[in-house]
Motif scaffolding. Structure first.
Motif, PDB file in Angstrom:
ATOM      1  N   THR A  48       1.846  85.266 126.023  1.00  0.00           N
ATOM      2  CA  THR A  48       1.481  84.281 125.012  1.00  0.00           C
ATOM      3  C   THR A  48       1.719  82.863 125.533  1.00  0.00           C
ATOM      4  O   THR A  48       2.498  82.635 126.449  1.00  0.00           O
ATOM      5  CB  THR A  48       2.264  84.517 123.721  1.00  0.00           C
ATOM      6  N   GLN A  49       0.996  81.922 124.911  1.00  0.00           N
ATOM      7  CA  GLN A  49       1.074  80.545 125.392  1.00  0.00           C
ATOM      8  C   GLN A  49       2.284  79.811 124.838  1.00  0.00           C
ATOM      9  O   GLN A  49       2.900  79.022 125.541  1.00  0.00           O
ATOM     10  CB  GLN A  49      -0.190  79.790 124.973  1.00  0.00           C
ATOM     11  N   ASN A  50       2.596  80.098 123.571  1.00  0.00           N
ATOM     12  CA  ASN A  50       3.650  79.343 122.908  1.00  0.00           C
ATOM     13  C   ASN A  50       5.015  79.848 123.376  1.00  0.00           C
ATOM     14  O   ASN A  50       5.280  81.049 123.361  1.00  0.00           O
ATOM     15  CB  ASN A  50       3.492  79.539 121.405  1.00  0.00           C
ATOM     16  N   LEU A  51       5.864  78.937 123.772  1.00  0.00           N
ATOM     17  CA  LEU A  51       7.157  79.338 124.335  1.00  0.00           C
ATOM     18  C   LEU A  51       8.072  79.908 123.268  1.00  0.00           C
ATOM     19  O   LEU A  51       8.767  80.898 123.498  1.00  0.00           O
ATOM     20  CB  LEU A  51       7.800  78.118 124.980  1.00  0.00           C
ATOM     21  N   LEU A  52       8.043  79.311 122.070  1.00  0.00           N
ATOM     22  CA  LEU A  52       8.940  79.768 121.002  1.00  0.00           C
ATOM     23  C   LEU A  52       8.572  81.179 120.563  1.00  0.00           C
ATOM     24  O   LEU A  52       9.440  82.030 120.350  1.00  0.00           O
ATOM     25  CB  LEU A  52       8.860  78.797 119.827  1.00  0.00           C
ATOM     26  N   SER A  53       7.275  81.469 120.463  1.00  0.00           N
ATOM     27  CA  SER A  53       6.897  82.820 120.032  1.00  0.00           C
ATOM     28  C   SER A  53       7.216  83.839 121.110  1.00  0.00           C
ATOM     29  O   SER A  53       7.517  85.002 120.801  1.00  0.00           O
ATOM     30  CB  SER A  53       5.429  82.873 119.670  1.00  0.00           C
ATOM     31  N   SER A  54       7.198  83.447 122.358  1.00  0.00           N
ATOM     32  CA  SER A  54       7.593  84.419 123.382  1.00  0.00           C
ATOM     33  C   SER A  54       9.089  84.696 123.313  1.00  0.00           C
ATOM     34  O   SER A  54       9.521  85.839 123.540  1.00  0.00           O
ATOM     35  CB  SER A  54       7.180  83.935 124.756  1.00  0.00           C
ATOM     36  N   VAL A  55       9.875  83.686 122.939  1.00  0.00           N
ATOM     37  CA  VAL A  55      11.310  83.930 122.739  1.00  0.00           C
ATOM     38  C   VAL A  55      11.529  84.893 121.577  1.00  0.00           C
ATOM     39  O   VAL A  55      12.360  85.810 121.638  1.00  0.00           O
ATOM     40  CB  VAL A  55      12.051  82.594 122.524  1.00  0.00           C
TER      41      VAL A  55
END
Lengths: 184, 116
Positions: free
Chosen positions: A22-29
């Motif tokens: 995924t592109q978004n860093l927060l959603s990957s966390v």
């Protein structure tokens, strides 16, 4: 019964794939958090309640740490990966390693039959010794606790040393005095 | 087959740590690898129909015959490994935060002024 483990492992793998791609860093966390809690569930169903409790605690702390690192820095989208060719090479290398490495599992004990139970009954392995004599020798009903706190207490001491050393390193890295302006 | 799925998870983490340019992504890849190794080690010690390695207390007798439990030794060692992984995660994330404050980006190809 193994169907459950397949489902949970597939859940963890899908969560890890989304976290990677995924592109978004927060959603990957957040996806890493989902994978961690799935891991906690799988530990629970693998009859390891101590590990499950520890995994939940560690997962919550790790999520707090990771979100602290990414929360206000979410704007830093990094477009694309490295060059297309190197991505292809990496995927091929990882797949080849995977296909070669799966042969290792032929030498493992079959799932559900741990090594200490397969061996001949007369042979005294460490796990067997802990299970039969642990309560008598240490007085702890929980064999895992008796192993980490009595039989292998030096191991736990080393663990505490490593933990405090890493926290010391993090504290040194994050202290205020390190913010010296360097003209570059 | 379950072992192979764990290994696939490990390989996903390895791919993430090798290919991605974002520092936080690399840290996440290492975290995924830790999960994979922990789950694999616990799976090796699992026994179908086994009990958790907790005995019934005061009589001094095991709950059942002792060989009906799962293997307690990998569990104890994985317990150590999980706690250590938290410490190393804190160290890596603090390196990431400090690098971001210094350079304003997580992109490792933009950070060319590392001087130790």
């Amino acid at each position: 019964m193994p169907i459950l483990f397949y489902v949970l492992l597939l859940f963890i793998i899908i969560a890890a794939l989304i976290a990677v791609e995924t592109q978004n860093l927060l959603s990957s966390v957040i996806c890493i958090g989902a994978a961690g809690f799935g891991g906690s569930l799988i530990f629970l169903f693998l009859k390891a309640p101590d590990i499950a409790i520890t995994q939940i605690t560690v997962e919550v702390l790790a999520l707090i740490i990771l979100i602290r690192a990414t929360i206000s820095r979410d704007k830093t989208f990094i477009s694309g990966d490295r060059e297309f060719f190197s991505v292809i090479v990496s995927v091929v290398v990882v797949l080849v390693l995977f296909l070669i490495g799966t042969r290792v599992f032929d030498t493992f004990p079959k799932f559900g039959e741990p090594a200490f139970a397969v061996e001949t009954k007369t042979e005294q392995t460490a796990s067997k010794h802990y299970l039969t004599n642990g309560l008598k020798e240490t007085g702890a009903a929980n064999i895992v606790a008796s192993v980490i706190l009595d039989y292998r207490a030096y191991d736990t001491l080393g663990e505490a040393t490593v933990l405090f050393t890493s926290i010391l390193g993090a504290t040194v890295l994050l202290r205020k005095q390190a913010k010296i302006k360097v003209q570059t | 087959m379950l072992y192979a799925l764990c290994f696939l998870l490990f390989m996903i983490g390895l791919y993430c740590a090798l290919v991605k340019k974002n520092m936080v992504r690399i840290v996440l890849g290492i975290v995924i690898m830790e999960y994979a190794v922990n789950i694999l080690l616990i799976m090796i010690g699992f026994r179908i129909g086994g009990e958790a390695p907790i005995l019934s207390p005061p009589q001094g007798l095991p709950l059942k015959t002792s060989l009906q439990s799962v293997d307690p030794l990998p569990q104890a060692l994985v317990l150590t490994a999980i706690v250590i992984s938290l410490g190393s995660l804190a160290l890596m994330v603090s390196i990431c935060i400090r690098t971001y404050q210094r350079y304003g980006t997580f992109d490792i190809t933009q950070i060319r002024r590392l001087r130790g």
